[in-house]
Design an enzyme around this catalytic site. Structure first.
Site, PDB file in Angstrom:
ATOM      1  N   PHE A  37      35.684  44.132  46.753  1.00 48.24           N
ATOM      2  CA  PHE A  37      34.621  44.344  45.783  1.00 48.24           C
ATOM      3  C   PHE A  37      34.442  45.804  45.410  1.00 48.24           C
ATOM      4  O   PHE A  37      34.190  46.138  44.278  1.00 48.24           O
ATOM      5  CB  PHE A  37      33.299  43.810  46.344  1.00 48.24           C
ATOM      6  CG  PHE A  37      33.107  42.341  46.123  1.00 48.24           C
ATOM      7  CD1 PHE A  37      34.050  41.588  45.440  1.00 48.24           C
ATOM      8  CD2 PHE A  37      31.958  41.705  46.570  1.00 48.24           C
ATOM      9  CE1 PHE A  37      33.875  40.233  45.222  1.00 48.24           C
ATOM     10  CE2 PHE A  37      31.756  40.349  46.362  1.00 48.24           C
ATOM     11  CZ  PHE A  37      32.721  39.619  45.688  1.00 48.24           C
ATOM     12  N   GLN A 105      33.668  36.960  56.213  1.00 47.29           N
ATOM     13  CA  GLN A 105      32.859  37.045  54.992  1.00 47.29           C
ATOM     14  C   GLN A 105      33.670  36.520  53.809  1.00 47.29           C
ATOM     15  O   GLN A 105      33.147  36.414  52.712  1.00 47.29           O
ATOM     16  CB  GLN A 105      32.501  38.500  54.688  1.00 47.29           C
ATOM     17  CG  GLN A 105      31.776  39.217  55.795  1.00 47.29           C
ATOM     18  CD  GLN A 105      31.402  40.624  55.337  1.00 47.29           C
ATOM     19  OE1 GLN A 105      30.351  40.869  54.763  1.00 47.29           O
ATOM     20  NE2 GLN A 105      32.266  41.564  55.605  1.00 47.29           N
ATOM     21  N   ASP A 108      38.347  32.995  50.794  1.00 44.24           N
ATOM     22  CA  ASP A 108      39.691  32.743  50.261  1.00 44.24           C
ATOM     23  C   ASP A 108      40.520  31.755  51.077  1.00 44.24           C
ATOM     24  O   ASP A 108      41.666  31.471  50.718  1.00 44.24           O
ATOM     25  CB  ASP A 108      40.451  34.080  50.116  1.00 44.24           C
ATOM     26  CG  ASP A 108      40.517  34.874  51.422  1.00 44.24           C
ATOM     27  OD1 ASP A 108      40.473  34.268  52.511  1.00 44.24           O
ATOM     28  OD2 ASP A 108      40.614  36.118  51.347  1.00 44.24           O
ATOM     29  N   HIS A 125      30.171  33.034  54.285  1.00 47.34           N
ATOM     30  CA  HIS A 125      29.861  33.018  52.854  1.00 47.34           C
ATOM     31  C   HIS A 125      30.499  31.832  52.134  1.00 47.34           C
ATOM     32  O   HIS A 125      30.760  31.895  50.938  1.00 47.34           O
ATOM     33  CB  HIS A 125      30.286  34.347  52.213  1.00 47.34           C
ATOM     34  CG  HIS A 125      29.490  35.529  52.697  1.00 47.34           C
ATOM     35  ND1 HIS A 125      29.899  36.827  52.573  1.00 47.34           N
ATOM     36  CD2 HIS A 125      28.283  35.587  53.316  1.00 47.34           C
ATOM     37  CE1 HIS A 125      28.978  37.639  53.109  1.00 47.34           C
ATOM     38  NE2 HIS A 125      28.000  36.906  53.572  1.00 47.34           N
ATOM     39  N   CYS A 136      21.742  17.498  43.614  1.00 43.94           N
ATOM     40  CA  CYS A 136      21.916  16.310  44.469  1.00 43.94           C
ATOM     41  C   CYS A 136      22.809  16.600  45.670  1.00 43.94           C
ATOM     42  O   CYS A 136      23.046  15.715  46.492  1.00 43.94           O
ATOM     43  CB  CYS A 136      22.453  15.126  43.660  1.00 43.94           C
ATOM     44  SG  CYS A 136      24.184  15.281  43.154  1.00 43.94           S
ATOM     45  N   CYS A 158      26.867  18.377  36.751  1.00 44.58           N
ATOM     46  CA  CYS A 158      27.208  17.409  37.801  1.00 44.58           C
ATOM     47  C   CYS A 158      27.444  16.025  37.188  1.00 44.58           C
ATOM     48  O   CYS A 158      26.667  15.567  36.360  1.00 44.58           O
ATOM     49  CB  CYS A 158      26.068  17.353  38.812  1.00 44.58           C
ATOM     50  SG  CYS A 158      26.236  16.050  40.032  1.00 44.58           S
ATOM     51  N   ASN A 224      39.798  49.623  59.398  1.00 51.80           N
ATOM     52  CA  ASN A 224      39.402  49.620  57.984  1.00 51.80           C
ATOM     53  C   ASN A 224      40.002  50.844  57.307  1.00 51.80           C
ATOM     54  O   ASN A 224      40.038  51.914  57.889  1.00 51.80           O
ATOM     55  CB  ASN A 224      37.868  49.661  57.861  1.00 51.80           C
ATOM     56  CG  ASN A 224      37.389  49.186  56.510  1.00 51.80           C
ATOM     57  OD1 ASN A 224      37.598  48.018  56.164  1.00 51.80           O
ATOM     58  ND2 ASN A 224      36.769  50.063  55.735  1.00 51.80           N
TER      59      ASN A 224
HETATM   60  P1  NAD Z   1      33.994  45.357  50.754  1.00 50.13           P
HETATM   61  O1  NAD Z   1      34.634  45.227  49.407  1.00 50.13           O
HETATM   62  O2  NAD Z   1      32.609  45.838  50.847  1.00 50.13           O
HETATM   63  O3  NAD Z   1      34.851  46.289  51.704  1.00 50.13           O
HETATM   64  C1  NAD Z   1      36.190  46.088  51.906  1.00 50.13           C
HETATM   65  C2  NAD Z   1      36.667  47.185  52.842  1.00 50.13           C
HETATM   66  O4  NAD Z   1      38.019  46.901  53.142  1.00 50.13           O
HETATM   67  C3  NAD Z   1      36.617  48.585  52.249  1.00 50.13           C
HETATM   68  O5  NAD Z   1      35.843  49.421  53.086  1.00 50.13           O
HETATM   69  C4  NAD Z   1      38.086  49.053  52.213  1.00 50.13           C
HETATM   70  O6  NAD Z   1      38.238  50.376  52.687  1.00 50.13           O
HETATM   71  C5  NAD Z   1      38.737  48.123  53.180  1.00 50.13           C
HETATM   72  N1  NAD Z   1      40.123  47.769  52.834  1.00 50.13           N
HETATM   73  C6  NAD Z   1      40.620  47.428  51.631  1.00 50.13           C
HETATM   74  N2  NAD Z   1      41.927  47.133  51.729  1.00 50.13           N
HETATM   75  C7  NAD Z   1      42.259  47.306  53.022  1.00 50.13           C
HETATM   76  C8  NAD Z   1      43.466  47.157  53.763  1.00 50.13           C
HETATM   77  N3  NAD Z   1      44.594  46.756  53.173  1.00 50.13           N
HETATM   78  N4  NAD Z   1      43.443  47.403  55.083  1.00 50.13           N
HETATM   79  C9  NAD Z   1      42.288  47.818  55.715  1.00 50.13           C
HETATM   80  N5  NAD Z   1      41.130  47.976  55.061  1.00 50.13           N
HETATM   81  C10 NAD Z   1      41.107  47.716  53.736  1.00 50.13           C
HETATM   82  O7  NAD Z   1      34.155  43.935  51.415  1.00 50.13           O
HETATM   83  P2  NAD Z   1      33.286  43.205  52.481  1.00 50.13           P
HETATM   84  O8  NAD Z   1      32.700  44.159  53.460  1.00 50.13           O
HETATM   85  O9  NAD Z   1      34.106  42.092  52.956  1.00 50.13           O
HETATM   86  O10 NAD Z   1      32.040  42.608  51.677  1.00 50.13           O
HETATM   87  C11 NAD Z   1      32.084  42.195  50.359  1.00 50.13           C
HETATM   88  C12 NAD Z   1      31.660  40.762  50.106  1.00 50.13           C
HETATM   89  O11 NAD Z   1      32.537  40.269  49.132  1.00 50.13           O
HETATM   90  C13 NAD Z   1      31.802  39.816  51.235  1.00 50.13           C
HETATM   91  O12 NAD Z   1      30.564  39.299  51.451  1.00 50.13           O
HETATM   92  C14 NAD Z   1      32.757  38.696  50.767  1.00 50.13           C
HETATM   93  O13 NAD Z   1      32.088  37.468  50.784  1.00 50.13           O
HETATM   94  C15 NAD Z   1      33.064  38.976  49.349  1.00 50.13           C
HETATM   95  N6  NAD Z   1      34.487  39.022  48.933  1.00 50.13           N
HETATM   96  C16 NAD Z   1      35.417  38.178  49.438  1.00 50.13           C
HETATM   97  C17 NAD Z   1      36.748  38.273  49.046  1.00 50.13           C
HETATM   98  C18 NAD Z   1      37.747  37.330  49.642  1.00 50.13           C
HETATM   99  O14 NAD Z   1      37.389  36.214  49.996  1.00 50.13           O
HETATM  100  N7  NAD Z   1      39.011  37.746  49.819  1.00 50.13           N
HETATM  101  C19 NAD Z   1      37.144  39.229  48.108  1.00 50.13           C
HETATM  102  C20 NAD Z   1      36.169  40.092  47.591  1.00 50.13           C
HETATM  103  C21 NAD Z   1      34.844  39.974  48.014  1.00 50.13           C
HETATM  104 ZN    ZN Z   2      24.191  16.385  41.149  1.00 51.22          ZN
END
Ligand code: NAD
Ligand code: ZN
Length: 255
Positions: A37, A105, A108, A125, A136, A158, A224
């Protein structure tokens, strides 16, 4: 400590541990081609986060239209994505009977695709596999909704009650799922080592879990690419790629 020493230290801790919890965020899936994000090129550069609040979604037809456009793109991206070495390393750690739970979180489904079993995965999430009616509570097949979008329905209602359909992922401002929150809390209570992988640790309440582990006296490792809001609490921090780091950790464990 240099990088190799840090990975050796992590491997030691994994060997000493039988109850590992991995907490994962969007950063574990960027190497699978799903943008996070907040990074440059991330999802918030293409869409306005304020359109993703639950309140706006339920009260505003225009917001629902934008959401379903987003969903169409995201769904294709998610179904085409494959797990990367970081997901596979967690699946291996489950096979070694080290990993007790993954609190994610992410929406996917890549942990499941990598081979972790359903009962080990706690999706705080929700996920993008299902669509739910907020009136419903019936569930709808993704494929079917996608077909309706492709046929030109901008905001599909729906089938059963004409109510509002919503991807079964948790929106901003939407209550967290109670069962998943309880399971996550229990897994933190019983773990001895917590990995936080690919999360900026700013989205609460989810981000509270790794910090809670540390406050309970458990070891905390943060992997991270960028600094996180919880680095100061961790026993070990690696600012690097999740895929490379977890792959090297696995190699070290298999040596
Ligand atoms: P975030 O976007 O806030 O942070 C992602 C972190 O990952 C960043 O700090 C970045 O430095 C780090 N990062 C990126 N690529 C990396 C890599 N290859 N290796 C190591 N670190 C890496 O994401 P968040 O904290 O998960 O929170 C955002 C919200 O967005 C979550 O609640 C989630 O539900 C949702 N989200 C989910 C997806 C998914 O399902 N893949 C994608 C985008 C957002
Ligand atoms: Zn319904």
């Amino acid at each position: 400590m240099n990088r190799e020493e840090k990975i050796a230290q992590m491997a030691e801790w994994v060997k000493e541990s039988n109850n590992i919890v991995a907490f994962t965020g969007a950063g574990i899936s960027t190497e699978s081609g799903i943008p996070d994000f907040r990074s440059p090129g991330g999802i918030w550069e293409q869409f306005d986060p304020s359109d993703f609040t639950y309140q706006k979604f339920v009260s505003n037809q225009g917001s629902r239209k934008i959401l379903w456009q987003f969903f169409q793109n995201a769904y294709n991206m998610f179904t085409q994505a494959s797990p990367n070495p970081a997901h596979f390393a967690l699946a291996e750690m489950e096979k070694m009977e080290k990993l007790q739970a993954i609190i994610t979180q992410n929406i996917d489904s890549l942990h499941l695709k990598a081979g972790n079993t359903l009962e080990k995965i706690i999706e705080l999430h929700g996920n993008m596999e299902r669509v739910v009616c907020i009136d419903c509570r019936s569930h709808h097949e993704n494929e079917q909704i996608l077909n309706r979008l492709l046929q030109g329905e901008e905001v599909p209602p729906c089938d059963h009650c004409s109510g509002i359909l919503k991807p079964d992922a948790v929106f901003f401002g939407e209550p967290m799922p109670v069962d998943e929150m309880n399971r996550a809390q229990q897994s933190i209570n019983s773990c001895d080592l917590c990995f936080s992988i690919g999360s900026s640790l700013v989205v609460y309440p989810a981000a509270g879990f790794p910090i809670m582990a540390k406050k309970q006296g458990k070891r905390l490792v943060i992997i991270n690419r960028d600094p996180t809001s919880a680095d100061q609490y961790a026993d070990l921090v690696i600012h690097d790629s999740a895929g490379d780091t977890m792959k090297e950790l696995l190699q070290m464990l298999n040596r």
